[in-house]
Design a protein around this motif. Sequence first.
Motif, PDB file in Angstrom:
ATOM      1  N   THR A   1       0.820  -1.209   0.000  1.00  0.00           N
ATOM      2  CA  THR A   1       0.000   0.000   0.000  1.00  0.00           C
ATOM      3  C   THR A   1       0.853   1.257   0.000  1.00  0.00           C
ATOM      4  N   THR A   2       1.945   1.255   0.759  1.00  0.00           N
ATOM      5  CA  THR A   2       2.836   2.412   0.762  1.00  0.00           C
ATOM      6  C   THR A   2       3.475   2.598  -0.609  1.00  0.00           C
ATOM      7  N   GLY A   3       3.803   1.489  -1.276  1.00  0.00           N
ATOM      8  CA  GLY A   3       4.328   1.586  -2.628  1.00  0.00           C
ATOM      9  C   GLY A   3       3.335   2.241  -3.570  1.00  0.00           C
ATOM     10  N   GLU A   4       2.076   1.829  -3.483  1.00  0.00           N
ATOM     11  CA  GLU A   4       1.036   2.401  -4.337  1.00  0.00           C
ATOM     12  C   GLU A   4       0.796   3.874  -4.009  1.00  0.00           C
ATOM     13  N   ALA A   5       0.735   4.200  -2.723  1.00  0.00           N
ATOM     14  CA  ALA A   5       0.465   5.582  -2.312  1.00  0.00           C
ATOM     15  C   ALA A   5       1.519   6.539  -2.849  1.00  0.00           C
ATOM     16  N   GLY A   6       2.774   6.100  -2.835  1.00  0.00           N
ATOM     17  CA  GLY A   6       3.865   6.975  -3.226  1.00  0.00           C
ATOM     18  C   GLY A   6       3.925   7.307  -4.700  1.00  0.00           C
ATOM     19  N   GLN A   7       3.242   6.517  -5.538  1.00  0.00           N
ATOM     20  CA  GLN A   7       3.331   6.764  -6.981  1.00  0.00           C
ATOM     21  C   GLN A   7       1.999   7.218  -7.583  1.00  0.00           C
ATOM     22  N   MET A   8       1.050   7.604  -6.746  1.00  0.00           N
ATOM     23  CA  MET A   8      -0.267   7.994  -7.243  1.00  0.00           C
ATOM     24  C   MET A   8      -0.316   9.426  -7.766  1.00  0.00           C
ATOM     25  N   GLY A   9       0.740  10.201  -7.514  1.00  0.00           N
ATOM     26  CA  GLY A   9       0.750  11.583  -7.968  1.00  0.00           C
ATOM     27  C   GLY A   9      -0.140  12.498  -7.153  1.00  0.00           C
TER      28      GLY A   9
END
Length: 228
Positions: A124-132
């Motif tokens: 989830t942290t990986g996804e959050a960081g690349q959502m712009g």
Amino acid sequence: MTKLVSALAGLTITLASAQAFAGVVWMDTTAAMRAASGYPITSRGSVSWAYANRGAEAVCAQHGYARGLYTGAQSGELMGLHCFTSDMVTWQDVPFGNITRWAWWDDGITVLDDQMAFKAEAATTGEAGQMGLNYGAGFLTGHKNTATNHVGMVGIDRSRVGGRGVRTDATGFPDLTPSFNPHYAPWYTVRAVATQVCESYGFATGVASGAYTTGTIGILSLSFHCFN
């Protein structure tokens, strides 16, 4: 210093419920509080991370806070809880596939409660960081809409986040041992280690973001995204 659950739960809650402070607010929760939220927990080991996250959000909402996470600590009936004010977190639904595409999420797991806590936080942290969307970290609320295949995600504002790490053979962290394994560690150990490590760097808490091998056999380097 790691905050432990204490006998001052009532006083802590009274002070915290007014939202006098922005950011992260810590409180103890009693069994009665957790039951009143709709997500009773008697023993932290009897529930999954997703259930615990649903419960943390519900208890924090009852006291006027936007979201929350349990600290992982339990003493008797008391369980530590971090609640987050609305200025630091943003909630949104995201397609479940956006989370499962990350390497940390085990293939084939579609029920949130079946995933291991460390892996869920790292994905989830990986996804959050690349959502712009200016998120520096994130975590799942534990809720999933099976009709639309979306999951609830909480993003942490990037300005509040700092990446930190620790080896599993480090000392000074009560819940961290050389045998800590992100593939099997129970949710409350993951939450406790994240809190203890992040507090040692001056943050209030944090979430897991990765694990890597070291030059020492059996010892891992753990990474966390810490925040205030």
